[in-house]
Design a protein around this motif. Structure first.
Motif, mmCIF file in Angstrom:
data_model
loop_
_atom_site.group_PDB
_atom_site.id
_atom_site.type_symbol
_atom_site.label_atom_id
_atom_site.label_comp_id
_atom_site.label_asym_id
_atom_site.label_seq_id
_atom_site.Cartn_x
_atom_site.Cartn_y
_atom_site.Cartn_z
ATOM 1 N N ALA A 419 0.861 -1.186 0.000
ATOM 2 C CA ALA A 419 0.000 0.000 0.000
ATOM 3 C C ALA A 419 0.893 1.232 0.000
ATOM 4 O O ALA A 419 2.122 1.137 0.101
ATOM 5 N N VAL A 420 0.221 2.387 -0.069
ATOM 6 C CA VAL A 420 0.936 3.640 -0.277
ATOM 7 C C VAL A 420 1.874 3.979 0.890
ATOM 8 O O VAL A 420 1.578 3.697 2.046
ATOM 9 N N MET A 421 2.996 4.613 0.567
ATOM 10 C CA MET A 421 3.956 5.053 1.585
ATOM 11 C C MET A 421 4.048 6.578 1.631
ATOM 12 O O MET A 421 4.075 7.182 2.688
ATOM 13 N N LEU A 422 4.143 7.185 0.456
ATOM 14 C CA LEU A 422 4.257 8.647 0.377
ATOM 15 C C LEU A 422 3.175 9.151 -0.567
ATOM 16 O O LEU A 422 2.968 8.570 -1.635
ATOM 17 N N ARG A 444 7.049 5.842 8.526
ATOM 18 C CA ARG A 444 8.165 6.660 9.025
ATOM 19 C C ARG A 444 9.366 6.589 8.098
ATOM 20 O O ARG A 444 10.260 5.770 8.268
ATOM 21 N N PRO A 445 9.381 7.469 7.065
ATOM 22 C CA PRO A 445 10.509 7.451 6.129
ATOM 23 C C PRO A 445 11.767 8.019 6.766
ATOM 24 O O PRO A 445 11.690 8.955 7.576
ATOM 25 N N GLY A 461 19.294 10.831 0.101
ATOM 26 C CA GLY A 461 19.811 9.604 0.688
ATOM 27 C C GLY A 461 19.030 8.401 0.201
ATOM 28 O O GLY A 461 18.179 8.518 -0.697
ATOM 29 N N ASN A 462 19.347 7.263 0.793
ATOM 30 C CA ASN A 462 18.643 6.035 0.446
ATOM 31 C C ASN A 462 17.363 5.975 1.264
ATOM 32 O O ASN A 462 17.390 6.114 2.490
ATOM 33 N N LEU A 463 16.258 5.772 0.554
ATOM 34 C CA LEU A 463 14.957 5.830 1.224
ATOM 35 C C LEU A 463 14.684 4.531 1.986
ATOM 36 O O LEU A 463 14.621 3.449 1.392
ATOM 37 N N CYS A 464 14.555 4.666 3.296
ATOM 38 C CA CYS A 464 14.290 3.517 4.157
ATOM 39 C C CYS A 464 13.069 3.826 5.022
ATOM 40 O O CYS A 464 12.638 4.978 5.116
ATOM 41 N N PHE A 465 12.561 2.801 5.679
ATOM 42 C CA PHE A 465 11.430 2.997 6.586
ATOM 43 C C PHE A 465 11.782 2.397 7.939
ATOM 44 O O PHE A 465 12.303 1.287 8.017
ATOM 45 N N TYR A 508 8.935 17.743 1.999
ATOM 46 C CA TYR A 508 8.371 16.923 0.919
ATOM 47 C C TYR A 508 9.436 15.956 0.408
ATOM 48 O O TYR A 508 10.611 16.317 0.307
ATOM 49 N N TYR A 509 8.980 14.748 0.043
ATOM 50 C CA TYR A 509 9.900 13.753 -0.525
ATOM 51 C C TYR A 509 9.782 13.732 -2.043
ATOM 52 O O TYR A 509 8.679 13.804 -2.597
ATOM 53 N N TRP A 510 10.934 13.655 -2.692
ATOM 54 C CA TRP A 510 11.036 13.558 -4.150
ATOM 55 C C TRP A 510 11.788 12.265 -4.444
ATOM 56 O O TRP A 510 12.928 12.104 -3.990
ATOM 57 N N ILE A 511 11.173 11.356 -5.204
ATOM 58 C CA ILE A 511 11.830 10.079 -5.493
ATOM 59 C C ILE A 511 12.806 10.269 -6.653
ATOM 60 O O ILE A 511 12.428 10.794 -7.708
ATOM 61 N N ALA A 512 14.042 9.835 -6.449
ATOM 62 C CA ALA A 512 15.051 10.008 -7.497
ATOM 63 C C ALA A 512 15.157 8.765 -8.382
ATOM 64 O O ALA A 512 15.705 8.825 -9.477
ATOM 65 N N GLY A 513 14.636 7.639 -7.941
ATOM 66 C CA GLY A 513 14.725 6.413 -8.747
ATOM 67 C C GLY A 513 15.550 5.351 -8.046
ATOM 68 O O GLY A 513 16.092 5.574 -6.960
#
Ligand code: PRX
Length: 648
Positions: A419-422, A444-445, A461-465, A508-513
């Motif tokens: 399910a959705v995270m961000l 909690r990102p 950085g590296n996106l973790c939870f 705000y979070y921006w996904i880089a890939g």
């Protein structure tokens, strides 16, 4: 519109929304300060047979990773998706289906859907399928795919839906991996005026594996004359007609598996991610309602194929759990003409429309004329998923499709997360074109640098939870070690997404890939290793390396460097043959966009291919290769650069 511009939430939208700005702040805070209390409350969205008293038993600690939600609760997913809506909605539409051919359509009511599901469930039982057994579903986007999924879960069986665009070989691997007892397919599928020979591919898949599938159920979609193995193959309409229309639902535990879904990883074969019942349903039901701000009467259309997680959670389970009417469309946006999607929105008065950036980019190229022919005033909310949406595409989607009035919920998540995270909640969060915005409730990102240190404030950085959430996958089928190694070993104490991300000054979070060896082609994940092994199995190929490269429509394209065996010549015909070979082995989504011949591949002294350099060359970036001192043969790179320069 400048990158990073904040677009405020419209006051009238916020006034009617389930969650407004103050509500988001309050609920988010409570969800992270008291996750037990928050999710206990959210669990009311589901009808339980036995109410759970244990809410959250989870740990991401190294050596002690465990994830259990609502573990003493029992329930049945099909009852939640169907039976409980019957008193109010029996004769209302559950599914509005549009066939590939314009004019071909069907409406399925809740009563009809319930009837079909019960009958098919009984028929499956008659074939010896029971609780915990796996059933593979290889169907096009037709109502029967939903019947098949819900029939499985009615009897506690576990479904594994395989995208109908996957090849026989890909299907075979997935059937064998979950040791499916039964396969449900169709005679043929229709897509964009073309025919998909599904039964033929299913036969080829089953002939190619040692694992024996006892029964194959075949939906008559086109009526084509297909081969039939007596005793093993059964027509769907015949067995459903003959079956008892009442199938008592099986009581399953919250942590019993609901489905397995295969996705590409950075190594080896696709991973079968296992999702369980209670936590998944609670998280998906509540998040779907909040992220699309669903109200009774909305018509929801998610354009994803049923073979992907997007469709599992937010085309099927989310809406069904909320008793929403969904649109299913069998075809493609560009056939018979480029206004097909817009004509469906007008015809069915779609109010929530959810698609992927790659589709927007491709339809944008046609200009506004195909859109202007249709009345899209029924739309209220737009969704985007699968890859970062570039601000240009965002702005076009917002202005031309959404008429400037519909919020775009760019939601970031994964097969693994369920399910959705961000996401920006449409009544709560001001929008920024291209940003996946803020964490959903309970999420909690954290951004960690390469050394595992948290990046505070703004930065990348590296996106973790840092904390578990109810819909997360519990394991990889038959390979819990790989599950732990992939998601929990890189940053102990955290779940690692495989993505890089930036946090800006507004939080705000921006996904880089992706930061691993996975590429995202048209919103579909492909493992470079999987592509390399398909290319490498061609008799002419000595070695290959695959990287992603920027592609205007697909986001990323597939770029393959190929070294041939000594006796083979670098010809155009061979290049095409390798392209076709990959399509046949994996499916058209894996079609290489570029094959560049290479005399040799750049490796370090340990023999590892230096993809970092190859990615840069593929992107026409011939400078700053970084540290090249580890290269075993530096001249190999010069040769590859020369050939690339020559090609462009
Ligand atoms: O890289 C991220 C990208 O898609 C990956 C997950 O792919 P899959 O498991 O197939 O699930 C797709 C849809 C749920 C992620 O690791 N991704 C997904 N959504 C977004 C995204 N990248 C940027 N923005 C998004 N909204």
């Amino acid at each position: 519109m400048a990158d990073g511009t904040l677009i405020p939430v419209a006051a009238d939208f916020a006034a009617q929304a389930h969650v407004d700005a103050a509500g988001y702040e309050r609920l988010y805070r409570s969800s992270v300060e008291d996750p037990e209390g928050f999710w206990r409350e959210q669990a009311r969205a589901i009808d339980w047979i036995r109410q759970p008293t244990l809410i959250k038993e989870t740990s991401f600690s190294a050596g002690d990773v465990h994830i259990r939600w609502f573990s003493d609760g029992t329930l049945n997913a099909s009852v939640n998706c169907l039976d409980r809506h019957l008193p109010a909605k029996a004769d209302k539409p559950a599914i509005l289906w549009e066939g590939d051919e314009p004019g071909e359509s069907r409406t399925v009511t809740w009563r009809e859907l319930h009837d079909r599901v019960n009958r098919l469930a009984n028929a499956l039982k008659g074939f010896g399928v029971g609780k915990g057994d796996f059933v593979t579903i290889y169907l096009p986007v037709i109502p029967e795919v939903l019947v098949a999924m819900l029939a499985c879960v009615r009897i506690g069986a576990v479904h594994s839906v395989v995208f109908s665009g996957f090849s026989a070989e890909s299907l075979a691997g997935r059937v064998a991996d979950c040791r499916a007892k039964l396969l449900i397919t169709a005679d043929e599928g229709h897509r964009g005026g073309r025919v998909l020979p599904l039964k033929r591919q299913a036969d080829a898949a089953l002939a190619g594996i040692s694992h024996q599938v006892d029964h194959v159920v075949v939906v008559r979609r086109s009526g084509a004359d297909v081969s039939f193995t007596p005793g093993r193959d059964h027509w769907y309409d015949e067995i459903v007609e003959a079956a008892d229309p009442v199938c008592p639902p099986e009581e399953v535990g919250a942590e019993d598996p609901l489905f397995v879904l295969y996705t590409s990883g950075s190594t080896g074969k696709p991973k079968g991610l296992v999702h369980t019942t209670g936590g998944y349903l609670v998280h998906v039901a509540t998040s779907w309602k909040n992220i699309f701000d669903y109200h009774d009467g909305d018509i929801h259309w998610c354009t994803a194929d049923v073979g992907w997680v997007t469709a599992h959670s937010y085309k099927i389970y989310g809406p069904m759990l909320n008793g929403a009417t969904i649109v299913m469309f069998e075809g493609v946006p560009t056939w018979p003409d480029h206004s097909r999607w817009w004509s469906i929105i007008e015809k069915l008065k779609v109010s929530i429309f959810y698609t992927a950036p790659t589709a927007i980019r491709s339809l944008m190229r046609d200009g506004e004329a195909p859109v202007r022919k249709h009345d899209l005033s029924s739309l209220r909310v737009l969704g985007s998923v699968g890859e970062p949406i570039n601000p240009d595409a965002w702005t076009w989607y917002h202005r031309v499709i959404g008429g400037g009035r519909c919020p775009i919920v760019d939601n970031y998540w994964q097969t693994e997360t369920g399910a959705v995270m961000l996401v920006p909640l449409p009544g709560a969060t001001p929008l920024k074109p291209g940003a996946a915005a803020k964490p959903y409730f309970g999420i909690r990102p954290v951004l960690l640098d390469a050394g595992g240190k948290p990046v505070e404030g703004t930065g990348t950085g590296n996106l973790c939870f840092a904390e578990s959430w109810p819909a997360q996958a519990r394991t990889i089928l038959h390979d819990h070690e790989r599950f732990l190694n992939t998601y929990f070993s890189p940053y102990p104490g955290h779940f690692f997404s495989g993505d890089g991300a930036k946090r800006d000054e507004d939080g705000y979070y921006w996904i880089a890939g992706r930061v691993d060896d996975v590429i995202n082609v048209s919103g579909h994940r492909l493992g470079t290793v999987e592509l390399e092994s398909a290319i490498g199995s061609h008799p002419a190929v000595a070695e290959s390396a695959v990287v992603g490269f920027p592609h205007e429509i697909k986001g990323q394209g597939v770029f393959a460097y190929v070294t041939l065996k000594a006796d083979f010549e670098e010809t155009e015909a061979l290049r095409q043959e390798i392209v076709d070979w990959v399509r046949r082995r994996i499916g058209p989504i894996a079609t290489p966009d570029v094959i560049q011949w290479a005399a040799a591949l750049p490796k370090n002294r340990a023999g590892k291919i230096l993809r970092r350099i190859l990615s840069k060359i593929a992107a026409n970036d011939f400078a700053n290769f970084g540290d090249v001192t580890t290269l075993a043969e530096p001249e190999v790179v010069n040769d590859i650069v020369e050939r690339r320069r020559h090609a462009i």
